[in-house]
Design a protein around this motif. Sequence first.
Motif, PDB file in Angstrom:
ATOM      1  N   UNK A   1       0.881  -1.168   0.000  1.00  0.00           N
ATOM      2  CA  UNK A   1       0.000   0.000   0.000  1.00  0.00           C
ATOM      3  C   UNK A   1       0.913   1.210   0.000  1.00  0.00           C
ATOM      4  N   UNK A   2       0.977   1.930  -1.148  1.00  0.00           N
ATOM      5  CA  UNK A   2       1.870   3.077  -1.230  1.00  0.00           C
ATOM      6  C   UNK A   2       1.208   4.314  -0.631  1.00  0.00           C
ATOM      7  N   UNK A   3       1.981   5.398  -0.524  1.00  0.00           N
ATOM      8  CA  UNK A   3       1.479   6.593   0.168  1.00  0.00           C
ATOM      9  C   UNK A   3       0.196   7.136  -0.443  1.00  0.00           C
ATOM     10  N   UNK A   4       0.022   7.005  -1.776  1.00  0.00           N
ATOM     11  CA  UNK A   4      -1.215   7.509  -2.367  1.00  0.00           C
ATOM     12  C   UNK A   4      -2.249   6.404  -2.535  1.00  0.00           C
ATOM     13  N   UNK A   5      -2.055   5.260  -1.875  1.00  0.00           N
ATOM     14  CA  UNK A   5      -3.057   4.205  -1.892  1.00  0.00           C
ATOM     15  C   UNK A   5      -2.911   3.195  -3.006  1.00  0.00           C
ATOM     16  N   UNK A   6      -1.912   3.392  -3.904  1.00  0.00           N
ATOM     17  CA  UNK A   6      -1.806   2.473  -5.038  1.00  0.00           C
ATOM     18  C   UNK A   6      -1.146   1.163  -4.612  1.00  0.00           C
ATOM     19  N   UNK A   7      -1.338   0.146  -5.434  1.00  0.00           N
ATOM     20  CA  UNK A   7      -0.588  -1.094  -5.224  1.00  0.00           C
ATOM     21  C   UNK A   7       0.781  -0.923  -5.881  1.00  0.00           C
ATOM     22  N   UNK A   8       1.657  -1.869  -5.653  1.00  0.00           N
ATOM     23  CA  UNK A   8       3.024  -1.728  -6.175  1.00  0.00           C
ATOM     24  C   UNK A   8       3.060  -1.644  -7.693  1.00  0.00           C
ATOM     25  N   UNK A   9       2.197  -2.404  -8.358  1.00  0.00           N
ATOM     26  CA  UNK A   9       2.295  -2.457  -9.822  1.00  0.00           C
ATOM     27  C   UNK A   9       1.169  -1.670 -10.481  1.00  0.00           C
ATOM     28  N   UNK A  10       0.719  -0.619  -9.819  1.00  0.00           N
ATOM     29  CA  UNK A  10      -0.395   0.157 -10.363  1.00  0.00           C
ATOM     30  C   UNK A  10       0.106   1.508 -10.839  1.00  0.00           C
TER      31      UNK A  10
END
Lengths: 242, 286
Positions: free
Chosen positions: B20-29
Amino acid sequence: MEYVNPLTGFRVDGRRPNEMRQLKAEVGVVARADGSALFEMGNTRVIAAVYGPREIQNKGQQVNNKEALVRCEYRMAEFSTGDRRRKPKGDRRSTEISLVIRQTMEASILKDLMPCSQIDIFVQVLQADGGTRSACINAATLALADAGIPMRDIVTSCSAGYLCSTPLLDLNYVEDSAGGPDVTVGILAKMDKVTLLQMDAKLPMDTFESVMGLAIEGCKAIATYIREVLLENTKRLECQRG
Amino acid sequence: MVGLSEGEKHFIRGGIAQDIRTDGRKRLQFRALSVETGVIPQANGSARVRLGATEIIASVKAELGKPSILHPDKGKVSIFVDCSPTAEPTFEGRGSEELSTELAVALQRCLLGGKSGAGAAIDLSSLIVVDGKVCWDLYIDGLVVSSDGNLLDALAAAIKVALSDTGIPKVNVSLSAANDEEPEVDVSDEEFLQFDTSSVPVIITLTKVGRHYIVDATSEEESQMSSAVSVSVNRHGQICGLTKRGGAGLDPSVIFDMISVAKHVSQQFIGVLDSEIAAAEAEADE
């Protein structure tokens, strides 16, 4: 070449002599900058970004430590003019325009409120169709307002010329390269003070007064538009904050 | 570059480890992609691509020129990148030269193939007008207006869209010219040839942070990277170019894994890009 049609009074692009090109402005186009704006005058498109006030990067450039240091750079994209420019930065015209924009904006920024700091104004020309200087100053005003930098007044700029015995407002590239006089004026809108005045070619004195008067009216019209845009932007921000 | 505190760095690395990245994305999104064509009317083709807060304007200009002596049956293409100081205050003056050159060379490697011109994504022989005498010179300019990480991917996407928007004017050659004279060419204002961009690849940059890799890093995430691999993949899943950046060493098995991940992600990205191009063209036709 007929720049003003003697029968209808229209110019090459269908405008009347005292008609400005269509204006369009957008605030906040560069997310990472403290303030930014996109300004269009007809086909001339310019982006301005302001970074500051921030810490002085190069102490050697600081002249007066009781005032902010204002720096400006003007750049044209390689695809901005009809023929591809090979060296769009660092040439003499860009250096001169950077200096002119800086001096014009310095007249309005309240520098003594921000000692020991620097304000960077970067202007990038995306499309050039005459009047880039004026578009850059108008864009810089909007960007400075978006960054919240305290200013004495809104600075606006417009150009006017004299072709076929008619004063023409807001010259485009075709009219500018006709070889007639080109008067660029920058004013502090409400205070009614001139901060920038440049002219090339020659004009008799009374004609000069009428051409300059026309340019100042153009500046005032742009100031009204800029005020509307800023008001619109503030309302939108207010809605977002809830 | 905005400085990051220890807490923020820890948060970014931890988030990536937990998908879960800082802006809510998944790693490969990927971030939201928005595409506009025809933004520069005086160029032959142009595009404006926004990937999150990163904004790129690409323009393609075609001018008539002479083909090189080594390849008399091929046109010429050159790619230039300019980083505007509006994106980053450090780009003012000559500060952006190093980055611009690095990006331009990486793009040339992926799009233009080797020194002999073999393997170029654009069919250079379609740019020839008169063998050995007159050819089209394509100048591709990328301008970075706003930078928030992942410049290479966004530039490659912008160039692909700009090429799909490009129309090369039809040229009528007068056949009466003598062999060693310059032939007369008449450039048509009406008819245009559209480019075939189905073989133009996209570039996917995989950034390794800790033990995981992410796609489409923001500049904050890029500041935490140990190394990055940019893979250029075309529609058929073939690799057209590869660049590794960053000082940390990578195990070869990790690189192979990254390449397969990039191939998988690229097919999805090409699909999204193609649908955006189609939408932009449909809008332009209206």
